[in-house]
Design a protein around this motif. Structure first.
Motif, PDB file in Angstrom:
ATOM      1  N   GLY A   1     -56.269 -40.648  32.712  1.00 13.97           N
ATOM      2  CA  GLY A   1     -55.656 -40.943  31.422  1.00 13.97           C
ATOM      3  C   GLY A   1     -55.204 -39.675  30.719  1.00 13.97           C
ATOM      4  N   CYS A   2     -55.977 -38.619  30.861  1.00  7.65           N
ATOM      5  CA  CYS A   2     -55.633 -37.334  30.247  1.00  7.65           C
ATOM      6  C   CYS A   2     -54.370 -36.760  30.882  1.00  7.65           C
ATOM      7  N   LEU A   3     -54.277 -36.829  32.205  1.00  4.45           N
ATOM      8  CA  LEU A   3     -53.089 -36.331  32.898  1.00  4.45           C
ATOM      9  C   LEU A   3     -51.862 -37.171  32.563  1.00  4.45           C
ATOM     10  N   THR A   4     -52.054 -38.484  32.426  1.00  5.50           N
ATOM     11  CA  THR A   4     -50.944 -39.362  32.054  1.00  5.50           C
ATOM     12  C   THR A   4     -50.434 -39.020  30.658  1.00  5.50           C
ATOM     13  N   GLN A   5     -51.376 -38.816  29.729  1.00  5.15           N
ATOM     14  CA  GLN A   5     -50.993 -38.437  28.365  1.00  5.15           C
ATOM     15  C   GLN A   5     -50.265 -37.100  28.363  1.00  5.15           C
ATOM     16  N   LEU A   6     -50.739 -36.164  29.163  1.00  9.87           N
ATOM     17  CA  LEU A   6     -50.105 -34.845  29.263  1.00  9.87           C
ATOM     18  C   LEU A   6     -48.672 -34.971  29.770  1.00  9.87           C
ATOM     19  N   PHE A   7     -48.462 -35.793  30.809  1.00 11.84           N
ATOM     20  CA  PHE A   7     -47.125 -35.971  31.383  1.00 11.84           C
ATOM     21  C   PHE A   7     -46.145 -36.517  30.348  1.00 11.84           C
ATOM     22  N   PHE A   8     -46.541 -37.595  29.663  1.00  7.98           N
ATOM     23  CA  PHE A   8     -45.625 -38.203  28.691  1.00  7.98           C
ATOM     24  C   PHE A   8     -45.417 -37.311  27.477  1.00  7.98           C
ATOM     25  N   PHE A   9     -46.461 -36.585  27.079  1.00  5.18           N
ATOM     26  CA  PHE A   9     -46.306 -35.687  25.941  1.00  5.18           C
ATOM     27  C   PHE A   9     -45.290 -34.590  26.250  1.00  5.18           C
ATOM     28  N   ILE A  10     -45.424 -33.949  27.410  1.00  3.31           N
ATOM     29  CA  ILE A  10     -44.485 -32.893  27.794  1.00  3.31           C
ATOM     30  C   ILE A  10     -43.067 -33.451  27.905  1.00  3.31           C
ATOM     31  N   SER A  11     -42.942 -34.652  28.471  1.00  2.60           N
ATOM     32  CA  SER A  11     -41.623 -35.267  28.627  1.00  2.60           C
ATOM     33  C   SER A  11     -40.972 -35.514  27.276  1.00  2.60           C
ATOM     34  N   PHE A  12     -41.696 -36.177  26.368  1.00  5.21           N
ATOM     35  CA  PHE A  12     -41.097 -36.578  25.093  1.00  5.21           C
ATOM     36  C   PHE A  12     -40.863 -35.404  24.157  1.00  5.21           C
ATOM     37  N   VAL A  13     -41.737 -34.398  24.186  1.00  2.00           N
ATOM     38  CA  VAL A  13     -41.539 -33.255  23.297  1.00  2.00           C
ATOM     39  C   VAL A  13     -40.289 -32.482  23.714  1.00  2.00           C
ATOM     40  N   ASN A  14     -40.025 -32.407  25.015  1.00  2.79           N
ATOM     41  CA  ASN A  14     -38.825 -31.727  25.480  1.00  2.79           C
ATOM     42  C   ASN A  14     -37.581 -32.594  25.292  1.00  2.79           C
ATOM     43  N   MET A  15     -37.730 -33.917  25.370  1.00  3.25           N
ATOM     44  CA  MET A  15     -36.612 -34.804  25.045  1.00  3.25           C
ATOM     45  C   MET A  15     -36.194 -34.603  23.595  1.00  3.25           C
ATOM     46  N   ASP A  16     -37.159 -34.506  22.712  1.00  6.43           N
ATOM     47  CA  ASP A  16     -36.877 -34.276  21.293  1.00  6.43           C
ATOM     48  C   ASP A  16     -36.090 -32.981  21.112  1.00  6.43           C
ATOM     49  N   SER A  17     -36.538 -31.946  21.808  1.00  4.20           N
ATOM     50  CA  SER A  17     -35.896 -30.645  21.717  1.00  4.20           C
ATOM     51  C   SER A  17     -34.452 -30.700  22.194  1.00  4.20           C
ATOM     52  N   LEU A  18     -34.212 -31.299  23.337  1.00  8.49           N
ATOM     53  CA  LEU A  18     -32.865 -31.345  23.903  1.00  8.49           C
ATOM     54  C   LEU A  18     -31.943 -32.267  23.115  1.00  8.49           C
ATOM     55  N   LEU A  19     -32.486 -33.348  22.554  1.00  8.97           N
ATOM     56  CA  LEU A  19     -31.666 -34.226  21.724  1.00  8.97           C
ATOM     57  C   LEU A  19     -31.228 -33.522  20.436  1.00  8.97           C
ATOM     58  N   LEU A  20     -32.104 -32.716  19.856  1.00  2.59           N
ATOM     59  CA  LEU A  20     -31.719 -31.927  18.688  1.00  2.59           C
ATOM     60  C   LEU A  20     -30.584 -30.973  19.033  1.00  2.59           C
ATOM     61  N   CYS A  21     -30.635 -30.425  20.247  1.00  2.00           N
ATOM     62  CA  CYS A  21     -29.580 -29.530  20.704  1.00  2.00           C
ATOM     63  C   CYS A  21     -28.255 -30.285  20.871  1.00  2.00           C
ATOM     64  N   VAL A  22     -28.307 -31.455  21.505  1.00  2.00           N
ATOM     65  CA  VAL A  22     -27.094 -32.252  21.720  1.00  2.00           C
ATOM     66  C   VAL A  22     -26.501 -32.692  20.386  1.00  2.00           C
ATOM     67  N   MET A  23     -27.350 -33.056  19.432  1.00  2.20           N
ATOM     68  CA  MET A  23     -26.867 -33.479  18.113  1.00  2.20           C
ATOM     69  C   MET A  23     -26.206 -32.307  17.376  1.00  2.20           C
ATOM     70  N   ALA A  24     -26.744 -31.100  17.543  1.00  5.45           N
ATOM     71  CA  ALA A  24     -26.122 -29.923  16.932  1.00  5.45           C
ATOM     72  C   ALA A  24     -24.753 -29.668  17.556  1.00  5.45           C
ATOM     73  N   TYR A  25     -24.652 -29.841  18.870  1.00  7.91           N
ATOM     74  CA  TYR A  25     -23.363 -29.665  19.549  1.00  7.91           C
ATOM     75  C   TYR A  25     -22.360 -30.719  19.082  1.00  7.91           C
ATOM     76  N   ASP A  26     -22.830 -31.938  18.908  1.00  8.64           N
ATOM     77  CA  ASP A  26     -21.960 -33.014  18.427  1.00  8.64           C
ATOM     78  C   ASP A  26     -21.396 -32.675  17.047  1.00  8.64           C
ATOM     79  N   ARG A  27     -22.220 -32.150  16.153  1.00 11.68           N
ATOM     80  CA  ARG A  27     -21.751 -31.772  14.819  1.00 11.68           C
ATOM     81  C   ARG A  27     -20.797 -30.575  14.893  1.00 11.68           C
ATOM     82  N   TYR A  28     -21.057 -29.669  15.837  1.00 13.94           N
ATOM     83  CA  TYR A  28     -20.162 -28.522  16.013  1.00 13.94           C
ATOM     84  C   TYR A  28     -18.757 -28.984  16.415  1.00 13.94           C
TER      85      TYR A  28
END
Length: 314
Positions: A96-123
């Motif tokens: 369960g700990c490893l599963t939580q770690l996997f999804f946490f790393i995935s979603f935190v980086n998704m958040d980061s990259l989506l913020l980047c894409v949204m900044a590019y869209d506004r640019y």
């Protein structure tokens, strides 16, 4: 590498944010309220954009995905903490700990990259308005979002596999409220140099590249806005971009402090506070900053609320 960790330790103990039972209960209630605000706020964003045809544009498409990721992001860690407090149990299984770690790393980086894409869209929208439709076409938008999902999952998988092969033979007590990289590495009695190398190389590349791209995008946006003659247009653009940058700085600042600062400074309190900021506070702020300051989103949300009120009265 030794695989005896699979039999030596079968579960971890999550101490949470405080050693005091009263403080822990208070924080759990606070986190639960924050989580409910996050879920409801982001859910209404998805509902409003889906119900309003005039909001079916690239900017709102990315915002919908950000809202969905924020829901998943918060749901990865906060419910586990609340349930552990209510049930007076602090354990989580090794798998369960490893599963939580996997999804946490995935979603935190998704958040980061989506913020980047949204900044590019506004640019593109502000600096190249005449070519916006041709550049930000639906095909490209879908490719960008699909690429983000694939890339982040492929990045989280090696971290999870490397963690699974470490030996945890000394202690199973995690001074944190969820299974995060640094607290787990501090518990391992194996050589974690390869894990740290992965964090400081691939992790830094994946985390810092979007941050730099966001800063460049907004610098170009600001330089373009300064050339606008309308004072009202300048104020509106600076207000919107300033709010976006506030979330970006808050998110990246705390994440960088948690993962890329010297290991000697990774105290349990510092790790926990940094994690609360980018794991709990930022997903809750995004609906307010990206939507409630937007007139079109306000109108769409008011329509949904009015329709819901009329339906309830009938």
């Amino acid at each position: 590498m030794e695989r005896r960790n699979l039999t030596v330790i079968s579960e971890f103990v999550l101490l949470g944010l405080s050693s005091s039972a009263e403080q822990q209960q208070f924080l759990s209630v606070l986190f639960l309220c924050t989580y409910l605000v996050t879920i409801s706020g982001n859910f209404f964003i998805i509902l409003a954009i889906g119900c309003e045809p005039h909001l079916h544009s690239p900017m709102y498409f990315f915002l919908t995905n950000l809202a969905f990721v924020d829901i998943c992001y918060s749901s990865t860690t906060v419910p586990q903490m609340v349930v552990n407090t209510l049930r007076d149990t602090k354990t989580i299984s090794f798998s369960g700990c490893l599963t939580q770690l996997f999804f946490f790393i995935s979603f935190v980086n998704m958040d980061s990259l989506l913020l980047c894409v949204m900044a590019y869209d506004r640019y593109v929208a502000i600096c190249h308005p005449l070519h916006y439709t041709s550049i930000m076409n639906p095909h490209l938008c879908i490719q960008l979002v699909a690429g983000i999902w694939v890339l982040t999952c492929l990045y989280a998988l090696p971290h999870t596999i490397l963690m699974a092969h470490l030996s945890f033979c000394a202690s199973n007590i995690i001074h944190h409220f969820f299974c995060d990289l640094n607290p787990l590495l501090q518990l391992s009695c194996s050589d974690v140099s390869f894990n740290m190398l992965a964090i400081y190389t691939v992790g830094a590349l994946l985390a810092l590249t979007p941050f730099v791209c966001i800063l460049i995008s907004y610098l170009l946006i600001f330089s373009t806005v300064l050339k606008v003659t309308s004072t009202q247009g300048k104020q509106r653009a600076f207000s919107t971009c300033g709010s976006h940058l506030l979330v970006v700085v808050l998110f990246y600042g705390t994440a960088i402090a948690a993962y890329f600062s010297p290991s000697s400074s990774h105290t349990p309190v510092r790790n926990a506070l940094s994690s609360v900021m980018y794991n709990v506070v930022t997903p809750m702020m995004n609906p307010f900053i990206y939507s409630l300051r937007n007139r079109d989103m306000k109108r769409a949300l008011m329509k949904i609320i009015c329709k819901g009120t009329d339906f309830y009265q009938q």
